[in-house]
Design an enzyme around this catalytic site. Structure first.
Site, mmCIF file in Angstrom:
data_model
loop_
_atom_site.group_PDB
_atom_site.id
_atom_site.type_symbol
_atom_site.label_atom_id
_atom_site.label_comp_id
_atom_site.label_asym_id
_atom_site.label_seq_id
_atom_site.Cartn_x
_atom_site.Cartn_y
_atom_site.Cartn_z
ATOM 1 C CE1 TYR B 128 -3.455 -2.598 0.161
ATOM 2 C CE2 TYR B 128 -4.294 -1.486 2.112
ATOM 3 C CZ TYR B 128 -4.434 -2.437 1.128
ATOM 4 O OH TYR B 128 -5.551 -3.217 1.113
ATOM 5 C CB SER B 161 5.284 -6.309 7.793
ATOM 6 O OG SER B 161 4.498 -5.177 7.927
ATOM 7 C CD GLU B 244 -3.014 -1.792 8.914
ATOM 8 O OE1 GLU B 244 -3.445 -1.098 7.984
ATOM 9 O OE2 GLU B 244 -1.806 -1.957 9.146
ATOM 10 C CB SER B 373 -0.479 8.896 11.584
ATOM 11 O OG SER B 373 -1.311 9.929 11.119
#
Lengths: 360, 397
Positions: B128, B161, B244, B373
């Site tokens: 992404y 990741s 998520e 964030s």
């Protein structure tokens, strides 16, 4: 498992909300704060008609037999509308104390008179939390002497339920030897007094006084937390509404991230307090082993979040937040008042540590 | 309020406990997090058979086919945590891709990808974020141009990741360069073995490479490897972002951290007295404990909302922001109470709790920034929760 309010609890809270929306508008509160006591009596009568004072009184004594959670939901609304009402001391703490601290006769007599409306209690347990300036009451030969400080519920009290050393006593407000000193506090919506007693005849309660005083403090802490929660929720709502309305630089200030993030911070910190408050109130009746700890948790945490919201919501209002015109300070002061009574955050956290064996 | 469990749930809890007791020797250690660990895959197989992984996913795709029951999911999580035994494999494939495919994938995609993902045979990474597209994800520029029956992908992803271990990637690419930015994106699935992909580990402040950079040079992806239609990738991706955020800010993790700190403070001493005797540290501990309780009860309230198929509203919206921040502050307290011992790192002699506290303190800062964030969370809370207006768009020059 169901973690939430029942339909009956939601209805109870809504009925109090609707009543206060009409009866405790800011203009009314102002008149009361300026010294006209009429509103307190009017509110008292209205709440009486709704059955609010009976909520927490056991059915055996003619009450509605509900729990601390219902009382907290009511107090949340009283905080939300900065209502001048002595519900916490008169119909929360006093009832809790009389349930535990009396023998059967005394329970029937005193709770019965409260239900009947000819007795309204104020409460004095400050010294059981922490005695400042050497205050405290002593009992000798059925009479009580000394000072009870920051006695709550003076707006409507006919009698006072007081911790006197290891005992719990009731005095008539009009008895000989009672000297009252009215206190001026930041919060003009509630009345707190110093009581100086000299050999005042009293009814010594013949139950377990120590657990009774502790229960009064626990219930009082939960209800003060509920009041601050309600007041903080209203301050956030007012801040958001004001920010949407107020324009600067040709746009509503609610569209500036600096302002939005202040409001988001308030909401993010306040929302979990609702669940903490519900649980702390529920635990008083249903998880007694956790009751005292949860009362400390709710009182300390909601006091901290309340203080944060009181200042942040005021800042969102800019200069207007600081004026009497807007009246926001009634909520600000209500939260400030609740924070100090029955143990501030440091004291209640210390109590929480002791309860868990982390300190002695 | 009724915090008792009905007989059905009490029996279910007993069943879970029984299972855990019977199979305790098959469970890998909690610290065994390797995506290629054989022990974990064997454990996953057992969990899938008994319905403790992929519990509510359809049987035809390798799930257990149970009706969604938030309370049972909660009981499973509680019992696994109580037994200190690891649950099923998590990760972006299972948590994000599978729900997306179930909702928006073709039948062929579901058949091909869901089951091997659930068993752990097929490991996924998520493509992404890009160097120029972080919070403004829709500004992504990795391009995919249709040439015959293949998309040709060029560009760069970051914060990926498990990219080095992954078999597959689910990736956002720009297929319609002339469309408005949210309408020009597509969602592609492709093998990490495809020629033209380079993975570079991204070392972070923790001293480990938890993330990677991934570079694409003329990577050829069959055109039918798209989820949803061309230009619908933003909508497809948003279906997974919700999943998520649900993963971050778990109140159980905070509670277990808090208990570990209380244990350290009771066990360890300074000048011969337990750390708990320090009134300032104790006050900080209890203040955080109150917040941990508040988040725990907030979580219980959300479980109730889920059992009633209702939205959690504000109570749900604040979890990532508050939960990650709280975990970070807990790690901060642990380090402070340990004094000089707080600075020990990695595999130093005398280190406490296998060095988790400094690593957590740093990694949690990453979690506060990643997965939307803190500032983006506050935009969401204020715009969707408090109905405050969006920031006006700056006119393009």
């Amino acid at each position: 498992m169901y973690f939430g309010l029942s339909e009956d609890q939601i209805m109870l809270q809504d009925s109090v909300r609707r009543f206060l929306e009409a009866q405790s508008e800011l203009e009314h509160v102002r008149v009361y704060a300026e010294g006209d006591d009429a509103l307190a009596g009017q509110l008292q009568n209205g709440l009486m008609e709704l059955g609010v004072p009976l909520v927490f009184i056991p059915e055996a004594q003619g009450g509605l037999g509900m729990g601390v959670l219902e009382a907290a939901l009511i107090q949340e609304m009283l905080g939300r509308f900065v209502a001048p009402s002595a519900f916490t001391p008169a119909y929360g703490m006093a009832v809790a104390g009389l349930n535990v601290g009396t023998n059967a006769d005394q329970r029937n007599v005193w709770l019965g008179r409260i239900v009947g409306g000819d007795v309204v209690m104020g409460v004095g347990v400050t010294e059981a939390v922490g005695a400042r300036e050497g205050a405290g009451l002593t009992l000798s030969a059925g009479a009580v002497s000394g000072r009870a400080s920051f006695v709550m519920g003076a707006e409507t009290a006919t009698h006072f339920l007081l911790a006197a050393g290891d005992a719990l006593v009731i005095i008539d407000r009009a008895a000989d030897g009672v000297t009252e000193t009215a206190l001026t506090t930041i919060d003009k919506t509630r009345k707190t007094i110093m009581l100086d007693l000299e050999n005042v005849t009293c009814d010594v309660l013949e139950g377990s006084a120590q657990p009774a005083v502790e229960t009064m403090i626990n219930v009082g802490r939960v209800l003060l937390a509920a009041d601050s929660f309600g007041a903080a929720e209203m301050m956030l709502q007012k801040a958001v509404a004001y920010a949407k309305d107020r324009e600067q630089f040709n746009r509503p200030i609610a569209s500036f991230q600096a302002v939005k993030h202040m409001c988001a911070d308030m909401a993010a910190r306040l929302e979990p307090c609702r669940s903490l408050l519900w649980y702390a109130a529920y635990a008083q009746d249903n998880v007694p082993e956790e009751g005292p700890l949860m009362a400390c948790m709710a009182k300390s945490h909601i006091s901290e979040v309340g203080k944060f919201i009181a200042r942040t919501a005021t800042e969102v209002h800019g200069g207007m937040g600081f004026t009497d015109l807007m009246g926001l300070h009634y909520w600000f002061k209500r939260i400030g008042f609740n924070r100090q009574l029955l143990g501030g955050p440091e004291k209640t956290r210390h109590d929480a540590a002791v309860l868990q064996g982390f300190s002695n | 309020m009724n915090l008792d469990f009905t007989l059905e749930y009490q029996e279910f809890r007993a069943e879970v406990r029984d299972f855990l007791e019977t199979h305790k020797d098959s469970a890998p250690r909690m610290s065994d997090r390797g995506v290629r660990s054989e022990k974990r895959r064997a454990w996953q197989k057992i969990l899938l058979e008994h319905g403790y992984a992929a519990r509510t996913l359809p049987k035809e795709y390798g799930g257990h086919g149970a009706a969604p029951d938030a309370l049972k999911s909660r009981i499973i999580a509680e019992e696994f945590s109580r037994a200190k035994m690891p649950g099923g494999i998590s990760g972006q494939g299972i948590n994000m891709l599978v729900p997306t495919l179930l909702e928006l994938g073709t039948e062929e995609q579901k058949q091909k990808y869901i089951e091997p993902t659930l068993t752990g045979e097929m490991v996924w990474c998520q493509g992404y974020s890009e160097p120029g597209a972080g919070s403004d994800l829709a500004a992504l520029r990795t391009s995919a141009v249709l040439e015959g029956d293949h998309f040709v992908v060029n560009g760069q992803k970051i914060w990926t990741s498990t990219a080095a271990q992954a078999d597959m990637i689910f990736c956002l690419v720009r297929t319609e360069p002339d469309a408005p930015k949210h309408q020009g994106i597509s969602y592609l699935l492709f093998s990490m073995d495809t020629p033209g992909i380079e993975v570079r580990p991204l070392m972070t402040m923790t001293g480990q490479a938890e993330f990677n950079e991934v570079f694409f040079t003329d990577v050829r992806v069959p055109a039918d490897q798209i989820v949803g239609q061309r230009g619908e990738g933003w909508m497809v991706a948003n279906a997974t972002l919700t999943h998520e955020r649900g993963m971050l800010g778990d109140p159980d993790a905070a509670l277990s951290r808090l208990n570990s700190i209380a244990e350290i403070m009771q066990k360890e001493t300074v000048d011969g007295a337990p750390l708990m005797d320090n009134a300032v540290f104790r006050d900080r501990l209890i203040a955080l404990q109150a917040e941990v309780f508040a988040m725990k009860f907030n979580g219980m309230r959300l479980t109730t909302s889920a059992t009633q198929k209702k939205s959690g509203g504000m109570a749900g919206m604040i979890v990532k922001l508050q939960g990650c921040e709280l975990n970070h502050r807990l790690a901060e307290l642990a380090i402070d109470v340990m004094g000089e011992y707080g600075i020990l790192f990695e595999d130093s002699p005398f280190i406490r709790d296998h060095g988790m506290w400094q690593t957590a303190y740093m990694f949690d800062l990453g979690l506060i920034i990643g997965g939307g964030s803190a500032q983006i969370q506050k935009n969401i809370i204020s715009e969707r929760g408090l109905e405050m207006p969006r920031e006006p768009k700056v006119a393009k020059k």
